[in-house]
Design a protein around this motif. Structure first.
Motif, short mmCIF file in Angstrom:
data_model
loop_
_atom_site.label_atom_id
_atom_site.label_comp_id
_atom_site.label_asym_id
_atom_site.label_seq_id
_atom_site.Cartn_x
_atom_site.Cartn_y
_atom_site.Cartn_z
N LEU A 1 0.82 -1.22 0.00
CA LEU A 1 0.00 0.00 0.00
C LEU A 1 0.85 1.27 0.00
O LEU A 1 0.42 2.31 -0.51
CB LEU A 1 -0.92 0.01 1.23
N LEU A 2 2.05 1.20 0.56
CA LEU A 2 2.92 2.38 0.60
C LEU A 2 3.50 2.73 -0.76
O LEU A 2 4.09 3.80 -0.92
CB LEU A 2 4.06 2.15 1.59
N THR A 3 3.31 1.85 -1.73
CA THR A 3 3.88 2.09 -3.06
C THR A 3 2.81 2.41 -4.10
O THR A 3 3.14 2.60 -5.28
CB THR A 3 4.67 0.86 -3.53
N ASN A 4 1.52 2.44 -3.72
CA ASN A 4 0.46 2.72 -4.69
C ASN A 4 -0.70 3.40 -3.98
O ASN A 4 -0.62 3.70 -2.79
CB ASN A 4 0.01 1.45 -5.40
N GLU A 5 -1.78 3.63 -4.71
CA GLU A 5 -2.94 4.34 -4.17
C GLU A 5 -4.13 3.43 -3.94
O GLU A 5 -5.26 3.91 -3.84
CB GLU A 5 -3.33 5.47 -5.13
N ASP A 6 -3.92 2.12 -3.83
CA ASP A 6 -5.02 1.19 -3.57
C ASP A 6 -5.66 1.49 -2.22
O ASP A 6 -4.98 1.91 -1.28
CB ASP A 6 -4.53 -0.25 -3.59
N PRO A 7 -6.96 1.25 -2.08
CA PRO A 7 -7.62 1.51 -0.78
C PRO A 7 -7.14 0.53 0.28
O PRO A 7 -6.91 -0.65 0.02
CB PRO A 7 -9.10 1.32 -1.09
N LEU A 8 -7.01 1.03 1.49
CA LEU A 8 -6.56 0.20 2.60
C LEU A 8 -7.53 -0.94 2.89
O LEU A 8 -7.12 -2.05 3.25
CB LEU A 8 -6.36 1.08 3.83
N SER A 9 -8.81 -0.67 2.76
CA SER A 9 -9.83 -1.67 3.10
C SER A 9 -9.70 -2.94 2.27
O SER A 9 -10.14 -4.02 2.71
CB SER A 9 -11.22 -1.07 2.92
N SER A 10 -9.09 -2.85 1.08
CA SER A 10 -8.98 -4.02 0.22
C SER A 10 -7.99 -5.05 0.74
O SER A 10 -8.01 -6.22 0.32
CB SER A 10 -8.58 -3.59 -1.19
N LEU A 11 -7.10 -4.66 1.66
CA LEU A 11 -6.08 -5.56 2.17
C LEU A 11 -6.23 -5.87 3.65
O LEU A 11 -5.41 -6.60 4.21
CB LEU A 11 -4.68 -4.99 1.90
N VAL A 12 -7.24 -5.32 4.27
CA VAL A 12 -7.47 -5.59 5.70
C VAL A 12 -8.05 -6.99 5.86
O VAL A 12 -8.96 -7.39 5.13
CB VAL A 12 -8.42 -4.55 6.30
N GLU A 13 -7.51 -7.76 6.81
CA GLU A 13 -7.93 -9.14 7.03
C GLU A 13 -8.70 -9.25 8.35
O GLU A 13 -8.32 -8.66 9.35
CB GLU A 13 -6.71 -10.06 7.07
#
Length: 299
Positions: A153-165
């Motif tokens: 996530l620190l290298t792109n603008e993807d939403p955080l919610s997409s990677l939360v487990e």
């Protein structure tokens, strides 16, 4: 001669006195340098001038931290419930929205403390996100096959919610480190970090950040600068006073809001601090480190 040439009692006594004083001062300085550690909550108040948020005991059976935290009647579990209460009343606003947990060096219990705080707060019905921000030595395992996490996530603008487990605890979610390329310090120095922390704070009631140790690294001060409050984890009888004071200075220089200290791995056999009904005294169990957390998959 009117008196014996030798021995000369007065001169010998003066030489012995000077030699004894010199040896005593040297020994006292050596002992001070070797054993000048933070051992109990009183040392935190007198040497660091910081509030004590909790005194965490060693488990008498030498159980792993995660196993002890799962037992609601354990000394460890009760101690971290006290930490949660102390954090709640440490500020007029209550629990901080974003809380960073760090230590002077590895093995002091910072990852265990971060997980325990997140767990105890989540049990109140609060939505909590635990972020593993130790990019150099991650603690919490991920269930994602693509390996994406905070580093990604620190290298792109993807939403955080997409990677939360989701975890097995209701209300508790995890953002692992995941796989990434590049320098950890460079990633954390990017403008992406503040926006990620803000996005996490907007989506959850509380965010707990497990940061790397402070000394020798730039990572923790960078993370502390974007967190609402910072908690320092100090291991009893092993953390040197000078090192902890340097940690406090570095975090304060980075603009961190220092909430207090959690003193870990206290042997209640040597301490006056007990939990439950009365005071306990038991032999020191096997020393636990953050590596015990590494084997636990919270997803």
């Amino acid at each position: 001669p009117n008196a014996p040439f030798r021995p000369r009692p007065l001169i010998n006594a003066l030489v012995g006195l000077i030699a004894g004083l010199s040896f005593g001062v040297a020994l006292a300085l050596a002992l001070h340098l070797l054993f000048d550690t933070i051992s109990d909550p009183r040392d935190v108040r007198t040497k660091l001038h910081m509030p004590v948020l909790g005194a965490i005991p060693l488990e008498p059976e030498g159980r792993a931290p995660m196993e002890a935290l799962a037992d609601r009647k354990s000394e460890l579990s009760e101690a971290y419930h006290s930490v949660r209460t102390a954090l709640k009343f440490a500020r007029p606003e209550g629990l901080p929205k974003t809380l960073l947990v760090s230590s002077t060096r590895p093995g002091e219990g910072k990852s265990t403390s971060a997980y325990a705080i997140a767990l105890t707060v989540a049990k109140l019905g609060t939505r909590v996100l635990l972020i593993d921000a130790d990019l150099r030595k991650p603690t919490f395992a991920s269930s994602r096959k693509d390996g994406h996490g905070l580093g990604y996530l620190l290298t792109n603008e993807d939403p955080l919610s997409s990677l939360v487990e989701k975890t097995k605890t209701d209300g508790l979610s995890l953002l692992p480190v995941g796989r990434f390329t590049g320098s950890a310090a460079d990633l954390l120095s990017s403008n992406r970090l503040p926006s990620l922390i803000k996005e996490a704070a907007d989506g959850f009631d509380m965010v707990v950040i497990d940061a790397p140790p402070v000394l020798g690294l730039a990572d923790a001060p960078l993370l502390a600068s974007v967190a609402e409050a910072t908690v320092m984890v100090v291991e009893s009888r092993r953390s040197r006073t000078g090192d902890v004071q340097e940690m406090v200075r570095r975090l304060a220089d980075a603009g961190a809001n220092l909430a207090g200290v959690i003193l870990t791995k206290i042997s209640l056999k040597r301490s006056r601090y007990g939990y439950g009904y009365g005071y306990y005294s038991y032999d020191e169990g096997e020393r636990s480190s953050d590596s015990a957390t590494r084997r636990i998959d919270v997803s």
